[in-house]
Design a protein around this motif. Structure first.
Motif, short mmCIF file in Angstrom:
data_model
loop_
_atom_site.label_atom_id
_atom_site.label_comp_id
_atom_site.label_asym_id
_atom_site.label_seq_id
_atom_site.Cartn_x
_atom_site.Cartn_y
_atom_site.Cartn_z
N THR A 70 0.82 -1.15 0.05
CA THR A 70 0.02 0.20 -0.07
C THR A 70 0.85 1.42 0.06
N ASN A 71 2.17 1.21 0.07
CA ASN A 71 3.04 2.20 0.26
C ASN A 71 2.86 2.97 -1.15
N SER A 72 2.99 4.28 -1.16
CA SER A 72 2.99 5.08 -2.34
C SER A 72 4.31 5.38 -2.95
N LEU A 73 4.44 6.04 -3.82
CA LEU A 73 5.88 6.13 -4.54
C LEU A 73 6.93 6.83 -3.78
N LEU A 74 6.73 7.98 -3.33
CA LEU A 74 7.71 8.55 -2.54
C LEU A 74 7.61 8.83 -1.32
N GLY A 75 8.71 9.36 -0.68
CA GLY A 75 8.98 9.90 0.76
C GLY A 75 9.31 8.91 1.71
N GLU A 76 8.99 9.08 2.96
CA GLU A 76 9.31 8.17 4.03
C GLU A 76 8.89 6.80 3.88
N ARG A 77 7.58 6.77 3.45
CA ARG A 77 7.04 5.33 3.28
C ARG A 77 6.94 5.09 1.81
N GLY A 78 7.83 5.33 1.01
CA GLY A 78 8.12 5.37 -0.38
C GLY A 78 9.01 4.04 -0.84
N ALA A 79 8.95 3.73 -2.20
CA ALA A 79 9.45 2.89 -2.76
C ALA A 79 11.00 2.85 -2.34
N ALA A 80 11.61 3.92 -2.28
CA ALA A 80 12.99 3.80 -2.00
C ALA A 80 13.49 3.44 -0.61
N ALA A 81 12.79 4.36 0.07
CA ALA A 81 12.95 4.42 1.81
C ALA A 81 12.40 3.03 2.33
N THR A 82 11.59 2.37 1.98
CA THR A 82 10.94 1.30 2.40
C THR A 82 11.49 0.07 2.08
N TYR A 83 11.75 -0.01 0.79
CA TYR A 83 12.41 -1.37 0.33
C TYR A 83 13.74 -1.18 -0.31
N GLY A 84 14.13 0.03 -0.36
CA GLY A 84 15.73 0.12 -0.97
C GLY A 84 16.62 -0.57 -0.14
N PRO A 85 16.64 -0.27 1.22
CA PRO A 85 17.81 -1.13 1.90
C PRO A 85 17.73 -2.58 1.65
N GLN A 86 16.62 -3.17 1.50
CA GLN A 86 16.86 -4.73 1.49
C GLN A 86 17.30 -4.96 -0.21
N LYS A 87 17.12 -4.03 -0.90
CA LYS A 87 17.69 -4.09 -2.23
C LYS A 87 19.32 -3.89 -2.61
N GLY A 88 19.69 -3.40 -1.51
CA GLY A 88 21.18 -3.23 -1.71
C GLY A 88 21.59 -1.50 -1.48
N ALA A 89 20.63 -0.70 -1.19
CA ALA A 89 20.91 0.64 -1.23
C ALA A 89 21.15 1.28 0.23
N ASP A 90 22.47 1.80 0.19
CA ASP A 90 22.66 2.52 1.36
C ASP A 90 22.08 3.90 1.72
N GLU A 91 22.04 4.52 2.79
CA GLU A 91 21.38 5.75 3.03
C GLU A 91 21.42 6.66 1.86
N GLU A 92 22.56 6.96 1.60
CA GLU A 92 22.58 8.05 0.53
C GLU A 92 22.03 7.50 -0.92
N GLN A 93 22.08 6.30 -1.24
CA GLN A 93 21.40 5.69 -2.49
C GLN A 93 20.03 5.66 -2.22
N VAL A 94 19.59 5.49 -1.08
CA VAL A 94 18.06 5.70 -0.91
C VAL A 94 17.51 7.08 -1.19
N ALA A 95 18.06 8.03 -0.66
CA ALA A 95 17.87 9.54 -0.89
C ALA A 95 17.88 9.76 -2.27
N ARG A 96 18.94 9.27 -3.01
CA ARG A 96 19.07 9.69 -4.34
C ARG A 96 17.99 8.91 -5.40
N LEU A 97 17.77 7.88 -4.95
CA LEU A 97 16.68 7.02 -5.70
C LEU A 97 15.30 7.57 -5.41
N ASP A 98 15.08 8.16 -4.06
CA ASP A 98 13.84 9.01 -3.84
C ASP A 98 13.74 10.22 -4.54
N ALA A 99 14.85 10.81 -4.87
CA ALA A 99 14.74 12.13 -5.52
C ALA A 99 14.85 11.62 -6.97
#
Lengths: 388, 388
Positions: free
Chosen positions: A199-228
């Protein structure tokens, strides 16, 4: 001896990391039969649209169709891909071509991983004449907003120089234009169902990058870049499509793949996003089987406070209550919140753990404890004369 | 709503190290009531004759009688001792006066520990007019062959110089003579029942010293000495009593206390050794309550391959089967062997563990998981219309 023969439907999800849905269903059926050998048992293994969904559906029928050419894995390497054909339906599992399970842990690359392969499978199914397509999301390695998938269907994602962007969510920062004119016109004959529990929407704190990015290998900086990057992608895609998708519930599923598909939703003959378990139940004839049953056995690896959010056991329990069928839910690990949530639907939760033990020991125990739990439940149900 | 009111008997043992029998019984009753509030529930907590036996019996009636004078603990220190009076019966718990639980771990002294205190309680009960006495063995700190207990009843254990030996199994190597002439003649009016689940005989590899010595603080050399001392003690005691006791099943119970009592068995109006759970069941009116029940709930901390050897749950299951009453056994930690052993008696074993966890976590969880397990079982029993 019990004279009354019960109609028992066995419809569990997987015990993730331990047993797939069919193995769980067989384990439960074996145990039930030990106590009540005369009952008529029907197996409909379930899944939530993620990994294992095709296997679960296949257990009740269908044919594997192998693609005539190689598709691409999340990192662009060649892959033997398949989808499931079942009557008029073609069922595509995102995890199959674009899944995390396709990569070794040290290969995970949230910036580069692409949904292109899933788009290839979708295109191949359509090319083979399938006009009713289900795509099961979940378990993806990607955070590309579905841009790879759309590319495989004919869309183009261009940089300032008008060149096609490389694959992956990392490259989207250089996106300058989206062209949708070349999308296959055959989509207009295709009825597409997206199966997703997210049910997560695309962007922000509960967005695709923030919620699932880490388990896909993204570090904190990459999560922020992917969200942007996804925000920038949405700006351009939404303008090209004439439709705002970023805030829709579930648009963040599978690294934003649902957002990408929603943007071109009106190109299809029909388009809908539905909870994965609902789609699987429909495909497998669950409701008809349930209506013909006295009792349904379901199960999940964990029955916790998340169970109430659209997962399989809760879906089964709700339908069982609505149909007036008794429901028992077996769980590998059970929390009081999960017991309470299912009790509200009239279902009884039965933990399969038999003694204090480590998670590792429990995960490696196979189906035997599950089988004993089902036997135990069957004996309790019978104990005071029920089912006689 | 279920129209039929079930008569439910709740008769568990303790979950050792976690919950006493009454706490287990209350937890099970609470859970059952949540699912079936109209059922009539009766609690008969059980015990095997060891520590906690008096508390369990007291739950169904009786009065604590405090001794008018101090008794002695295993090391000879003064102790406020009690026994339970219930109708014509006086019930003495060996663990109470002579138990390991009376000593700090570093106070354990298998050579010195004496059963004298238990003999004092026994003598006091008889002195207060009790003529039907039950003595529950188990949990003792002693390996003195019951010599201390017999001393309190009037026997004398003498060295070469005709002097009374010091207390404890270590001193028995200097035993030269046993005098039984001064044993209280009132014993002839006393009906004595020894409640014990132990089947070990007095001497050798499975004897009192070898089997239980180590947990009472004996090292390897002390175990060998205690075993030799008990053999020497048996030689002299048996000659004095005119009766061979060393090979009788159970003579090794409580550091050989049963051997000592067997030697003077014919001094009592009647004398019998019985399994602890049988005695507790008789005292608490278990059989009558069972016969009036539709269902009995029992339980033990562990339901394993040992369960079949005279423990509480097995005793309940056997009686339930013989009486035609359904039986559910709740277990803190359950092994397949235990499930099978109880299934042979028609009982269903329900583990209370809800998820993988450490033993420590399970032991500190209190009654809540037990209560949820009972609720779950009650709902399963009811599920398909049973009990309606």
């Amino acid at each position: 001896m019990d004279a009354r023969v019960l109609q028992v439907l066995v419809a569990p999800d997987s015990f993730k990391g331990s047993l797939d849905p069919l193995a769980v269903a067989r384990g439960l059926a074996d145990g039930w039969r030990r106590a009540r050998p005369l009952d008529e048992i029907r197996l409909i293994p379930l899944a939530d649209g993620g990994e294992g969904t095709l296997e679960a559906i296949k257990a009740t029928g269908g044919d594997w169709i192998e693609l005539p050419v190689h598709a691409r894995d999340p990192l662009g390497r060649p892959l033997r891909a398949t989808f499931l054909r079942r009557g008029e339906q073609g069922i595509v599992e995102m995890a199959s071509a674009s899944g995390l399970s396709r990569l070794a842990v040290d290969e995970r690359d949230a910036m580069a991983a692409s949904t292109f392969g899933t788009g290839q499978v979708l295109a191949a199914a359509i090319g083979l004449g399938v006009r009713q397509v289900v795509i099961g999301l979940g378990g993806s390695a990607t955070t590309d907003g579905g841009s790879g998938l759309l590319t495989a269907l004919g869309a183009r994602f261009l940089d300032e120089q008008g060149k096609d962007l490389p694959s992956g969510g990392g490259a989207l920062e250089r996106l300058a234009a989206v062209e949708l004119d070349e999308l296959s016109p055959v989509l207009g004959e295709v009825h597409l169902t997206v199966a997703s529990d997210v049910t997560n929407s695309l962007l922000g704190e509960r967005g695709a990058a923030a919620t699932y990015g880490p388990q896909k290998g993204a570090d904190e900086e990459q999560v922020a870049r992917l969200d942007a990057n996804l925000a920038h992608y949405a700006d351009i895609l939404e303008r090209a499509a004439g439709r705002v998708v970023r805030d829709e519930s579930g648009s963040g599923a599978a690294g934003g793949t649902t957002a990408g598909l929603l943007a071109i939703a009106d190109r299809f003959a029909s388009f809908q996003v539905r909870p994965g378990v609902d789609v699987v139940m429909e495909l497998t004839g669950f409701d008809e089987a349930l209506a013909a049953s006295d009792l349904v056995l379901t199960g999940e690896g964990r029955v916790d406070d998340q169970t109430s959010f659209g997962k399989t056991a809760m879906g089964v329990a709700r339908r069982a209550r609505a149909t007036g069928v008794a429901c028992i839910c077996f769980g590998g690990g059970v929390l009081p919140e999960g017991i309470a949530a299912l009790a509200e639907q009239g279902a009884v939760v039965v933990p399969i753990t038999e003694r204090p033990m480590s998670l590792e020991e429990a995960m490696s125990a196979g189906a035997a404890p599950l089988t004993r739990a089902a036997e135990r439940a069957a004996r309790l149900v019978t104990m005071l004369g029920a089912g006689r």
